[in-house]
Design a protein around this motif. Sequence first.
Motif, mmCIF file in Angstrom:
data_model
loop_
_atom_site.group_PDB
_atom_site.id
_atom_site.type_symbol
_atom_site.label_atom_id
_atom_site.label_comp_id
_atom_site.label_asym_id
_atom_site.label_seq_id
_atom_site.Cartn_x
_atom_site.Cartn_y
_atom_site.Cartn_z
ATOM 1 N N LEU A 110 0.684 -1.239 0.175
ATOM 2 C CA LEU A 110 0.089 -0.046 0.126
ATOM 3 C C LEU A 110 0.755 1.327 0.163
ATOM 4 C CD1 LEU A 110 -2.844 -1.137 2.408
ATOM 5 C CD2 LEU A 110 -2.823 -0.986 -0.055
ATOM 6 N N THR A 111 2.031 1.152 0.488
ATOM 7 C CA THR A 111 2.931 2.343 1.007
ATOM 8 C C THR A 111 3.627 2.678 -0.533
ATOM 9 O OG1 THR A 111 3.441 2.101 3.063
ATOM 10 C CG2 THR A 111 5.043 2.982 1.888
ATOM 11 N N GLY A 112 3.894 1.422 -1.214
ATOM 12 C CA GLY A 112 4.438 1.500 -2.672
ATOM 13 C C GLY A 112 3.434 2.145 -3.646
ATOM 14 N N ILE A 113 2.242 1.783 -3.554
ATOM 15 C CA ILE A 113 1.274 2.363 -4.354
ATOM 16 C C ILE A 113 1.117 3.822 -4.079
ATOM 17 C CG2 ILE A 113 -1.239 2.142 -5.126
ATOM 18 C CD1 ILE A 113 -1.335 -0.664 -4.540
ATOM 19 N N ARG A 114 1.087 4.152 -2.773
ATOM 20 C CA ARG A 114 0.946 5.739 -2.608
ATOM 21 C C ARG A 114 2.133 6.195 -3.024
ATOM 22 N NH1 ARG A 114 -1.070 3.628 2.360
ATOM 23 N NH2 ARG A 114 -3.426 3.845 2.488
ATOM 24 N N THR A 115 3.409 5.687 -2.980
ATOM 25 C CA THR A 115 4.706 6.322 -3.332
ATOM 26 C C THR A 115 4.809 6.686 -4.827
ATOM 27 O OG1 THR A 115 5.702 5.180 -1.473
ATOM 28 C CG2 THR A 115 7.111 6.188 -3.179
ATOM 29 N N VAL A 116 4.433 5.635 -5.590
ATOM 30 C CA VAL A 116 4.570 5.604 -7.069
ATOM 31 C C VAL A 116 3.313 6.723 -7.427
ATOM 32 C CG1 VAL A 116 4.050 4.453 -9.297
ATOM 33 C CG2 VAL A 116 5.708 3.655 -7.479
ATOM 34 N N ALA A 117 2.200 6.560 -7.031
ATOM 35 C CA ALA A 117 1.088 7.549 -7.332
ATOM 36 C C ALA A 117 1.399 9.038 -7.190
ATOM 37 C CB ALA A 117 -0.119 7.258 -6.412
ATOM 38 N N ALA A 118 2.225 9.329 -5.987
ATOM 39 C CA ALA A 118 2.933 10.824 -5.674
ATOM 40 C C ALA A 118 3.769 11.166 -6.694
ATOM 41 C CB ALA A 118 3.168 10.794 -4.333
ATOM 42 N N GLY A 119 4.329 10.350 -7.614
ATOM 43 C CA GLY A 119 5.336 10.583 -8.479
ATOM 44 C C GLY A 119 6.807 10.422 -8.234
ATOM 45 N N GLU A 120 6.936 9.624 -7.071
ATOM 46 C CA GLU A 120 8.217 9.273 -6.623
ATOM 47 C C GLU A 120 8.436 7.893 -7.286
ATOM 48 O OE1 GLU A 120 10.135 11.036 -5.124
ATOM 49 O OE2 GLU A 120 8.657 12.417 -4.488
ATOM 50 N N SER A 121 9.562 7.450 -7.308
ATOM 51 C CA SER A 121 10.305 6.017 -7.839
ATOM 52 C C SER A 121 10.338 5.079 -6.710
ATOM 53 C CB SER A 121 11.546 5.929 -8.380
ATOM 54 O OG SER A 121 12.645 6.532 -7.821
ATOM 55 N N ALA A 165 12.874 12.352 -19.109
ATOM 56 C CA ALA A 165 12.673 11.237 -18.545
ATOM 57 C C ALA A 165 11.279 11.081 -17.863
ATOM 58 C CB ALA A 165 13.612 11.335 -17.199
ATOM 59 N N ARG A 166 10.894 9.805 -18.099
ATOM 60 C CA ARG A 166 9.356 9.890 -17.813
ATOM 61 C C ARG A 166 8.953 10.079 -16.087
ATOM 62 N NH1 ARG A 166 4.694 7.149 -19.483
ATOM 63 N NH2 ARG A 166 3.347 6.226 -17.907
ATOM 64 N N ASP A 167 10.018 9.566 -15.440
ATOM 65 C CA ASP A 167 9.743 9.748 -13.894
ATOM 66 C C ASP A 167 11.379 9.563 -13.214
ATOM 67 O OD1 ASP A 167 10.270 7.031 -14.063
ATOM 68 O OD2 ASP A 167 8.416 6.373 -13.374
ATOM 69 N N ARG A 168 11.114 9.774 -12.052
ATOM 70 C CA ARG A 168 12.393 9.605 -11.162
ATOM 71 C C ARG A 168 13.035 8.173 -11.564
ATOM 72 N NH1 ARG A 168 12.834 12.464 -6.019
ATOM 73 N NH2 ARG A 168 14.865 11.667 -4.794
ATOM 74 N N ALA A 169 12.388 7.057 -11.723
ATOM 75 C CA ALA A 169 13.081 5.844 -11.961
ATOM 76 C C ALA A 169 13.914 6.107 -13.158
ATOM 77 C CB ALA A 169 12.277 4.621 -12.232
ATOM 78 N N GLN A 170 13.454 6.630 -14.348
ATOM 79 C CA GLN A 170 14.197 6.887 -15.485
ATOM 80 C C GLN A 170 15.395 7.843 -15.433
ATOM 81 O OE1 GLN A 170 12.062 7.657 -19.073
ATOM 82 N NE2 GLN A 170 12.057 5.487 -19.759
ATOM 83 N N LEU A 171 15.053 8.681 -14.527
ATOM 84 C CA LEU A 171 16.417 9.756 -14.204
ATOM 85 C C LEU A 171 17.480 8.869 -13.586
ATOM 86 C CD1 LEU A 171 16.557 12.721 -14.471
ATOM 87 C CD2 LEU A 171 15.997 12.691 -11.999
ATOM 88 N N VAL A 172 17.079 7.848 -12.570
ATOM 89 C CA VAL A 172 18.171 7.167 -11.893
ATOM 90 C C VAL A 172 18.953 6.253 -13.020
ATOM 91 C CG1 VAL A 172 18.615 5.226 -10.547
ATOM 92 C CG2 VAL A 172 17.117 7.022 -9.884
ATOM 93 N N VAL A 173 18.349 5.756 -14.050
ATOM 94 C CA VAL A 173 19.094 5.028 -15.299
ATOM 95 C C VAL A 173 19.592 6.066 -15.911
ATOM 96 C CG1 VAL A 173 18.543 3.514 -17.314
ATOM 97 C CG2 VAL A 173 17.005 3.459 -15.100
ATOM 98 N N ILE A 174 19.276 7.272 -16.324
ATOM 99 C CA ILE A 174 20.120 7.965 -17.012
ATOM 100 C C ILE A 174 21.264 8.527 -16.334
ATOM 101 C CG2 ILE A 174 20.133 10.424 -18.071
ATOM 102 C CD1 ILE A 174 17.129 10.102 -18.577
ATOM 103 N N ALA A 175 21.103 8.707 -15.040
ATOM 104 C CA ALA A 175 22.413 9.046 -14.128
ATOM 105 C C ALA A 175 23.455 8.107 -14.511
ATOM 106 C CB ALA A 175 22.039 9.353 -12.837
ATOM 107 N N TYR A 176 23.257 6.934 -14.470
ATOM 108 C CA TYR A 176 24.330 5.671 -14.581
ATOM 109 C C TYR A 176 24.740 5.535 -16.044
ATOM 110 C CZ TYR A 176 23.986 4.410 -9.615
ATOM 111 O OH TYR A 176 24.023 4.440 -8.132
ATOM 112 N N GLN A 177 23.768 5.479 -16.854
ATOM 113 C CA GLN A 177 24.188 5.386 -18.299
ATOM 114 C C GLN A 177 25.080 6.444 -18.872
ATOM 115 O OE1 GLN A 177 20.786 4.482 -20.541
ATOM 116 N NE2 GLN A 177 20.456 2.320 -19.792
ATOM 117 N N SER A 178 24.605 7.481 -18.468
ATOM 118 C CA SER A 178 25.527 8.804 -18.929
ATOM 119 C C SER A 178 26.853 8.974 -18.293
ATOM 120 C CB SER A 178 24.559 9.965 -18.496
ATOM 121 O OG SER A 178 24.436 10.543 -17.192
ATOM 122 N N GLY A 179 27.009 8.196 -17.154
ATOM 123 C CA GLY A 179 28.190 8.307 -16.286
ATOM 124 C C GLY A 179 28.370 9.502 -15.120
#
Length: 226
Positions: free
Chosen positions: A115-126, A203-217
């Motif tokens: 339930l916390t996970g659903i609320r977290t993602v609904a709020a725009g967080e990863s 980036a679609r959301d924070r999760a993609q931002l994390v991926v970009i941070a690593y892929q870009s170095g």
Amino acid sequence: MTIRVLLADDQALLRATFRILIDSCADMEVIDEAADGKEAVELARTHRPDIVLMDIRMPGTDGLAATAALCADPDLSATRVLILTTFETDEYVAQALRAGASGFLGKDVGADELLTGIRTVAAGESLLSPMATRSLITRFLATPEPGNQLAPPERLAALTDREREVMALAAEGKSNDEIAEELFVSPLTVRTHVHRAMTKLAARDRAQLVVIAYQSGLVRPAPPPQ
């Protein structure tokens, strides 16, 4: 505001369990159920849910293909995909995150955590646990597949120094509150920097931002412990 959830899992019993749990909360409701990925995409386009709780392994169209279709649909830009998986470090989870999923939970998750996970993602967080994130990044995310680079390193030039700093801390799995404490700013300021970085990097959301941070170095995965 009620969080509208679409369940996508081929196990009817699991769907029924999740429905009872979610519908017991005053701030969320299950709007429909899908037994495979194709049905999940069709129902998402019909209902425009806030969250799709998506199983990865389903017969026919699996959760990975469904996630890619949902996240690529501009009409569903407000819909977030939360992956359910048996294995946190599954390669398919990494592919789903690349496609735009907002995070993942293990199928053996407890009621409160779900339930916390659903609320977290609904709020725009990863929703990326630090341990699982490190493993995924080390194995799959830091080295993109050919043609799967979300943002080339030169795209980071569009960011301010503070946006790069906040993005790097987010990639380490830190929350807005933790970043705010480290940088001596308010959580609202951190959220603003995160959203500006997402906009500039598409980036679609924070999760993609994390991926970009690593892929870009911008951030490099720590070597696995010996």
